[in-house]
Scaffold this motif. Structure first.
Motif, short mmCIF file in Angstrom:
data_model
loop_
_atom_site.label_atom_id
_atom_site.label_comp_id
_atom_site.label_asym_id
_atom_site.label_seq_id
_atom_site.Cartn_x
_atom_site.Cartn_y
_atom_site.Cartn_z
N ALA A 52 -6.48 0.20 5.77
CA ALA A 52 -6.36 -0.26 7.15
C ALA A 52 -7.42 0.36 8.04
O ALA A 52 -8.03 -0.33 8.88
CB ALA A 52 -4.95 0.06 7.67
N VAL A 53 -7.66 1.66 7.88
CA VAL A 53 -8.69 2.33 8.69
C VAL A 53 -10.07 1.78 8.35
O VAL A 53 -10.91 1.55 9.23
CB VAL A 53 -8.63 3.85 8.47
N ALA A 54 -10.32 1.56 7.06
CA ALA A 54 -11.64 1.08 6.64
C ALA A 54 -11.94 -0.30 7.20
O ALA A 54 -13.04 -0.55 7.72
CB ALA A 54 -11.71 1.07 5.11
N VAL A 67 -2.76 2.47 1.62
CA VAL A 67 -2.78 1.40 2.62
C VAL A 67 -3.36 1.90 3.93
O VAL A 67 -4.02 1.14 4.67
CB VAL A 67 -1.35 0.82 2.82
N SER A 68 -3.16 3.18 4.25
CA SER A 68 -3.74 3.73 5.48
C SER A 68 -5.27 3.76 5.39
O SER A 68 -5.97 3.42 6.35
CB SER A 68 -3.20 5.14 5.73
N TYR A 120 2.89 -3.61 1.67
CA TYR A 120 3.18 -2.21 1.33
C TYR A 120 4.68 -1.96 1.32
O TYR A 120 5.21 -1.36 0.37
CB TYR A 120 2.50 -1.27 2.33
N PHE A 121 5.37 -2.41 2.37
CA PHE A 121 6.82 -2.19 2.42
C PHE A 121 7.55 -3.02 1.35
O PHE A 121 8.60 -2.61 0.85
CB PHE A 121 7.37 -2.51 3.81
N ARG A 166 4.61 7.77 -0.94
CA ARG A 166 3.66 8.52 -0.11
C ARG A 166 2.22 8.23 -0.53
O ARG A 166 1.34 8.05 0.32
CB ARG A 166 3.95 10.01 -0.21
N TRP A 167 1.97 8.20 -1.83
CA TRP A 167 0.62 7.91 -2.30
C TRP A 167 0.21 6.49 -1.91
O TRP A 167 -0.94 6.26 -1.51
CB TRP A 167 0.54 8.07 -3.82
#
Length: 370
Positions: free
Chosen positions: A106-108, A102-103, A76-77, A96-97
């Protein structure tokens, strides 16, 4: 070997964090620093000692989850670096999108990992039971995001490579190919997950081949991102060595001229031992010696002029060296200058390197006639 690699990664992370501290508002610098930090943190987690320690404290499979989340953040970075470098004002909104995407991923995959027993999640990619939906989703979700991010980074790298010249283009093309190959490997592994989830089997030789392909693509990526810097460093080192050598080769001429004209010796910026070896000190001493030699030749040139002499510019280095020694002896006896200053040891080419070669030729002749 792993300890040495860990030290190299740690040094790169510390250096990038230092550069970020020097430019805290520079988005590309921040992205590279966070990319390397995420990659650096994932490496010790993936090592046997790190995996065992984390799994012992937090349960089996925790280290694998942390490693995969850190890999997601790494790519991502990496993608953010290209966004901030290429998209300009729109980069912040796009970043931001991408952060939301990626969030979510990561949570999934984290939810998928914590909803299966630890013993089922403890295996590697090749041994994991893909018939369990959560495990299949964990590997497929992480792999597909890695494919997307690496593919996007590879596409942007290729665009930069087309706009760049050598040697930067060579390194960028290597990086782009490495990123693209990693994206392809992630896509193939996602296909493997789908096949195994549906009840099929994948030959071990095929999985080993994809693993080898992934290792090769990572090495190509690392070689690409270091190519330009390594080549620049090699060029700088060669220049450093050449100027140190030329500085020593100018010593006989410099000594003769500074003995008769000590006022021409410029004050050094530093006389420390470190200044004699670091690049800036070597280049400074090299250029200072050339200036001192040229000033001395201008001052001594009137003592080389005699009636009926040929043009001093046509003198061979050996003859000029003999005349310089006679002129130095005359000056030390206190004799006044018999004429006006004239050019000495001037090469036909109007080039700094040719000028230095001419001075070195005279200096070497002085060494031989000592």
């Amino acid at each position: 070997m792993s300890e040495i690699l860990l030290l190299i990664i740690a040094a790169a992370v510390v250096w990038r964090l230092y550069l970020w501290s020097r430019a805290p508002h520079d988005a590309p610098t921040r992205s590279v620093a966070l990319c390397l930090l995420s990659a650096g943190l994932s490496y010790p987690v993936a090592m046997p000692g790190g995996t065992t320690g984390i799994d012992t404290v937090a349960g089996h499979g925790t280290a694998k989850l942390i490693q995969n989340v850190l890999l997601l953040l790494t790519v991502y970075f990496l993608m953010c670096f290209y966004l901030y470098s290429a998209d300009g004002p729109a980069a912040r909104r796009r970043a931001r999108w991408e952060a939301v995407v990626v969030s979510v991923v990561a949570v999934a995959i984290s939810l998928a990992a914590v909803t299966v027993p630890h013993r089922e999640f403890a295996g590697s990619f090749s041994t994991a039971d893909m018939s369990i939906p959560q495990i299949a989703f964990f590997y497929a979700g992480a792999g597909l995001y890695l494919m997307y991010a690496l593919g996007a980074a590879g596409r942007w790298t290729a665009r930069y490579a087309r706009m760049s010249g050598r040697p930067h283009a060579t390194g960028l093309w290597m990086t782009a190919i490495g990123l693209g190959a990693m994206a392809v490997a992630c896509a193939v592994r996602a296909v493997f997950v789908a096949v195994r989830w549906s009840g099929g089997t994948v030959p071990d030789r095929l999985m080993a081949g994809v693993a080898f392909w992934l290792v090769v693509s990572i090495l190509l990526f690392v070689a690409g991102i270091t190519y330009s810097a390594a080549r620049s460093r090699i060029t700088a080192t060669r220049l450093w060595l050449r100027r140190r050598r030329d500085h020593r080769r100018l010593t006989p001429l410099w000594q003769l001229l500074t003995e008769v004209y000590p006022e021409n010796e410029l004050r050094p910026a530093s006389r420390g031992l470190w200044d004699r070896w670091r690049a800036r000190g070597v280049h400074r001493r090299y250029h200072r010696r050339i200036v001192e030699c040229r000033d001395g030749l201008v001052d001594i040139s009137p003592y080389l002029v005699n009636d009926g002499d040929p043009d001093l510019l046509r003198l061979e280095p050996a003859e000029l060296a003999r005349r310089l020694r006679r002129a130095a002896a005359t000056i030390q006896q206190g004799s006044p200058a018999p004429g006006q200053a004239v050019p000495l040891a001037v090469p036909p080419e109007d080039d700094r390197d040719a000028d230095v070669r001419q001075l070195i030729a005279v200096s070497q002749a002085l060494r031989l006639t000592a």
